[in-house]
Design a protein around this motif. Sequence first.
Motif, mmCIF file in Angstrom:
data_model
loop_
_atom_site.group_PDB
_atom_site.id
_atom_site.type_symbol
_atom_site.label_atom_id
_atom_site.label_comp_id
_atom_site.label_asym_id
_atom_site.label_seq_id
_atom_site.Cartn_x
_atom_site.Cartn_y
_atom_site.Cartn_z
ATOM 1 N N VAL A 256 0.850 -1.178 0.000
ATOM 2 C CA VAL A 256 0.000 0.000 0.000
ATOM 3 C C VAL A 256 0.891 1.235 0.000
ATOM 4 C CG1 VAL A 256 -0.183 0.033 2.540
ATOM 5 C CG2 VAL A 256 -1.915 1.179 1.158
ATOM 6 N N THR A 257 0.476 2.248 -0.745
ATOM 7 C CA THR A 257 1.230 3.505 -0.801
ATOM 8 C C THR A 257 0.643 4.484 0.196
ATOM 9 O OG1 THR A 257 1.793 3.178 -3.133
ATOM 10 C CG2 THR A 257 1.935 5.417 -2.263
ATOM 11 N N VAL A 258 1.474 4.940 1.116
ATOM 12 C CA VAL A 258 1.046 5.881 2.154
ATOM 13 C C VAL A 258 1.385 7.290 1.683
ATOM 14 C CG1 VAL A 258 1.324 6.584 4.560
ATOM 15 C CG2 VAL A 258 1.498 4.151 3.926
ATOM 16 N N PRO A 259 0.386 8.173 1.537
ATOM 17 C CA PRO A 259 0.680 9.554 1.133
ATOM 18 C C PRO A 259 1.453 10.284 2.233
ATOM 19 C CG PRO A 259 -1.650 9.006 0.834
ATOM 20 C CD PRO A 259 -1.050 7.924 1.660
ATOM 21 N N SER A 260 2.287 11.234 1.846
ATOM 22 C CA SER A 260 3.009 12.027 2.844
ATOM 23 C C SER A 260 2.024 12.839 3.672
ATOM 24 C CB SER A 260 4.011 12.959 2.147
ATOM 25 O OG SER A 260 3.332 13.847 1.275
ATOM 26 N N GLY A 261 2.390 13.077 4.912
ATOM 27 C CA GLY A 261 1.529 13.864 5.797
ATOM 28 C C GLY A 261 0.341 13.104 6.328
ATOM 29 N N SER A 262 0.432 11.782 6.404
ATOM 30 C CA SER A 262 -0.682 10.967 6.907
ATOM 31 C C SER A 262 -0.639 10.896 8.431
ATOM 32 C CB SER A 262 -0.621 9.551 6.336
ATOM 33 O OG SER A 262 -0.833 9.557 4.937
ATOM 34 N N SER A 263 -1.796 11.052 9.054
ATOM 35 C CA SER A 263 -1.892 10.982 10.511
ATOM 36 C C SER A 263 -2.595 9.704 10.937
ATOM 37 C CB SER A 263 -2.661 12.192 11.064
ATOM 38 O OG SER A 263 -1.983 13.397 10.781
ATOM 39 N N SER A 264 -2.463 9.358 12.220
ATOM 40 C CA SER A 264 -3.154 8.190 12.767
ATOM 41 C C SER A 264 -4.665 8.343 12.556
ATOM 42 C CB SER A 264 -2.861 8.046 14.265
ATOM 43 O OG SER A 264 -1.556 7.587 14.489
ATOM 44 N N PRO A 316 0.579 20.054 16.591
ATOM 45 C CA PRO A 316 -0.546 19.151 16.314
ATOM 46 C C PRO A 316 -1.836 19.587 17.000
ATOM 47 C CG PRO A 316 1.007 18.129 17.838
ATOM 48 C CD PRO A 316 1.656 19.372 17.327
ATOM 49 N N ARG A 317 -1.753 20.223 18.156
ATOM 50 C CA ARG A 317 -2.962 20.640 18.850
ATOM 51 C C ARG A 317 -3.633 21.818 18.136
ATOM 52 N NH1 ARG A 317 0.700 18.567 21.592
ATOM 53 N NH2 ARG A 317 2.051 20.393 21.521
ATOM 54 N N ARG A 318 -2.815 22.740 17.628
ATOM 55 C CA ARG A 318 -3.385 23.853 16.876
ATOM 56 C C ARG A 318 -3.963 23.359 15.550
ATOM 57 N NH1 ARG A 318 -1.283 29.936 15.952
ATOM 58 N NH2 ARG A 318 -2.809 30.511 14.374
ATOM 59 N N ALA A 319 -3.266 22.413 14.902
ATOM 60 C CA ALA A 319 -3.769 21.874 13.634
ATOM 61 C C ALA A 319 -5.133 21.235 13.828
ATOM 62 C CB ALA A 319 -2.775 20.847 13.087
ATOM 63 N N THR A 320 -5.334 20.531 14.955
ATOM 64 C CA THR A 320 -6.629 19.917 15.239
ATOM 65 C C THR A 320 -7.704 20.969 15.416
ATOM 66 O OG1 THR A 320 -5.521 18.058 16.324
ATOM 67 C CG2 THR A 320 -7.854 18.369 16.808
ATOM 68 N N THR A 321 -7.379 22.052 16.111
ATOM 69 C CA THR A 321 -8.342 23.144 16.328
ATOM 70 C C THR A 321 -8.705 23.821 15.013
ATOM 71 O OG1 THR A 321 -7.416 23.532 18.521
ATOM 72 C CG2 THR A 321 -8.763 25.281 17.578
ATOM 73 N N ASP A 322 -7.706 24.066 14.170
ATOM 74 C CA ASP A 322 -7.956 24.708 12.871
ATOM 75 C C ASP A 322 -8.844 23.834 11.995
ATOM 76 O OD1 ASP A 322 -6.425 26.821 13.678
ATOM 77 O OD2 ASP A 322 -4.618 26.204 12.575
#
Length: 328
Positions: A256-264, A316-322
């Motif tokens: 499987v190809t995982v795209p860059s910037g993939s999160s859990s 990561p916390r700010r990214a979640t809020t945005d």
Amino acid sequence: MPRDFYEVLEVPRDAGPDELQQAFRRLARQNHPDVNKDPGAEERFKEINEAYSVLSDPELRKRYDRFGEDFRRVPEDWEERVGAGAGGFGGRAGRGRRATWTAEGLDVDGAFVGGGFDGIDLEDLLGGMFGGRGRGPRAARSAGADQEAELPLTVEEAYRGGRKEITLNGPEGPRSYTVTIPPGVTDGRRIRLAGEGGRGLGDGPAGDLYLVVRLLPHPLFRVEGRNIHVDLKLAPWEAALGATVPVVAPGGETKVTVPSGSSSGRRLRLRGQGMPDPAGHPGDLFAEIKIMVPARLGERERELYSELATTSTFDPRRATTDDARRRR
């Protein structure tokens, strides 16, 4: 003698559905053959699965509570049959009256009229309801009762199908069958074995045996219909930079190809890699990303992570809020 199903699951007899499910999951994880290498784990696992399959089904549990290990010999409509006539109970329950056999005895229209199971021949007691020979007028020609049993399968067995040898304990002792399993068979599917059910009366035909597929819990795969879900564990740099990695599937390892910037939590879909369907389209395989970090860092690894921590502006916390704000 088979063990009591409540003892197998280690629950009281009044256990509710949630308590049964929790006990089943705990014991299934402990005894799954892929996890527990003890020689007796596989048999315990099958026993646990059978006990849960019965006790989690309200109708099967009701029959099991009343008839014990003989419950599989009792047809689903046994209460209606008994209520329609007295033959199976030697005339004690008059025509049209309601009769129920409990562990304490025979209850007719709410009145206790007879002893319990001790010393009672259940086959003689219920006569033709079980496809037995019966006595007197009830021995006339009659088709045998259909019967039902569980068919536990691993995800791999259900995926590939094929022939499987099984042995079931019936009223006349153990009996072996060769069952043809369709590829991609799903949980709850019934496989019919014609003429392998209860014996008919007189020259009546035998009933059919229905095997109900039950997929066993698997340490890697979760099956939903024809779709299969699997966890895809990645190193932080694989998730950040992207990578092509192996993923385990019931049909064998694939890529499987995982795209860059993939999160859990991100799910990657592999079309057609789920359960096959000979009559239609196969399901899909969903690989859900789970980012893993080393339990212990080497000296150089710690230096690199420290450098990244001071260099990167990612929060990561700010990214979640945005992300949450954008969804509004």
